[in-house]
Scaffold this motif. Sequence first.
Motif, short mmCIF file in Angstrom:
data_model
loop_
_atom_site.label_atom_id
_atom_site.label_comp_id
_atom_site.label_asym_id
_atom_site.label_seq_id
_atom_site.Cartn_x
_atom_site.Cartn_y
_atom_site.Cartn_z
N THR A 230 0.83 -1.21 0.00
CA THR A 230 0.00 0.00 0.00
C THR A 230 0.86 1.26 0.00
O THR A 230 0.58 2.21 -0.71
CB THR A 230 -0.90 0.03 1.26
OG1 THR A 230 -1.56 -1.23 1.35
CG2 THR A 230 -1.93 1.13 1.17
N GLY A 234 -0.14 2.20 -3.50
CA GLY A 234 -1.47 2.75 -3.27
C GLY A 234 -2.50 1.66 -3.04
O GLY A 234 -2.17 0.48 -2.96
N HIS A 235 -3.74 2.10 -2.98
CA HIS A 235 -4.82 1.15 -2.70
C HIS A 235 -6.04 1.50 -3.51
O HIS A 235 -6.52 2.61 -3.40
CB HIS A 235 -5.15 1.17 -1.20
CG HIS A 235 -6.11 0.10 -0.84
ND1 HIS A 235 -5.72 -1.11 -0.32
CD2 HIS A 235 -7.47 0.05 -0.97
CE1 HIS A 235 -6.79 -1.86 -0.13
NE2 HIS A 235 -7.85 -1.20 -0.51
#
Length: 505
Positions: A230, A234-235
């Motif tokens: 993450t 990112g997510h």
Amino acid sequence: MSELLIYNSLTRQKELFRPLHPPYVGLYVCGPTVSGESHLGHARPYITFDVVYRYLRHLGYQVRYVRNITDAGHFEEEGREAEDKIAKGATLEKLEPMELVQKYTRLFHWGMQQFNCLDPNIEPTATGHIIEQISMIEDILAKGYAYVVNGSVYFDVVKYAAHYPYGQLSGRVLDELLATTRELEGQEEKRNKADFALWKKAPPQHIMRWKSPWGEGFPGWHIECSAMSTKYLGHPFDIHGGGMDLLFPHHECEIAQSTIAYGEPPVRYWMHNNMITINGRKMGKSYNNVIKLTELFSGQHPLLEQPYHPMVVRFYILQTHYRSTLDFSNEALQAAERGLQRLWEAFDILQKMAATFPDGKHQKPAADTLAPDNLEGRIHKLCMDCREAMDDDFNTARVLADLFELVPIINAAGHHQLGEQLSPATIQLLQHTFSLYMSEILGLQPIRKQDSRLVEALLELLIDIRREARLRKDYATSDRIRQQLQRMGIQLKDEKDGSVTYSFQ
Ligand SMILES: [Zn+2]
């Protein structure tokens, strides 16, 4: 736009690849636990995902490839009395945990270089991301899906399964897990057997420990990958890869904890490579068939008849599709060695043929000369099929089969034994196809056979000079030879009978 299909382990079907933020692609692969030397089983995921990385780049994507180093938190057996693999290895080898981690990280990198695997863009370590892991655990606790017991934190799988589809990736059913999972020592504090540790309290003798809101301890293995992927991708992100042995519990736990922490599942495409067997048997310590990479390259293992060049191993792995099982045997590797040699010989012939042409681009043959039943038409079809094969879930096996089908044609053309002349454009297409797929996408390098013989001869010469130096008590020279060789990874050993042997580190 590419027509790449990826088999998604989550949906169990091939899906058209569409990155979340084109042209960027996020790729995360679970890296090694550096508590010991890398072995053959490690070779397959890293070679598989090296080709995935290479092909995505070839398609024009800007890939951020993250592969972690697990240097803490990987339990020998999930939930056992807080002994992790690094701590255990350090005690066994009488090393500081950090010394052990650095030693095997270096050896892992060396192995990856031998296989011509490209470096990932980011290689985060678990111990370098304790803060991120603690903060993610706090988030999960705040949302009510984890609980603290006696300085440890556990994820509440039963509560999660009541609200979210638990077991989707691995196909495990929670009720069955609760009924069959063994009760392990030190697990009594969990509410349910299926719960897993996000944070473990460190017992007094445990060296690797960090302060946390729940007391001194260390993170669980699963939370490492979620926190690091993450942070850098990112997510959610595009592709998460690893061996099939990581489907459960590791990746299933990653999905659960990230879904709670960030509100949605973490990954768009899950990819898993199948496992390697040796002479038809699963690899395992109990079978005495775990072959370390250094043993594989030097031939020093009871199961090996000879040393195998890293490129032969890489080629052999890529000759099978990554989702199929792959069996290692001496015969299969020896056949792979001959096969790889034939491909490079064909490539050499193409180079020589192309060198006789005047410079410049050559006209493509007219479309009407490319009927599928004539030779040039067949060649073009096979060259085009390489692209289709890679687009079909990275089918490297089919690419190599296509190249092999071209070998007899190239050999015959090189020896002027074809009934017809190949046009310069077709020869250039062949040359381009071989170079693109062999080198750039499959990452293979030519094997220079004389290399190993030359090294042997030079070593014998150095050992002779050292022996003479010792006889005339010139220890400065003899020490210098030993030390320089050691720096190059070659260990000299003076045997009792006065002879000298050497080994590659
Ligand atoms: Zn992982």
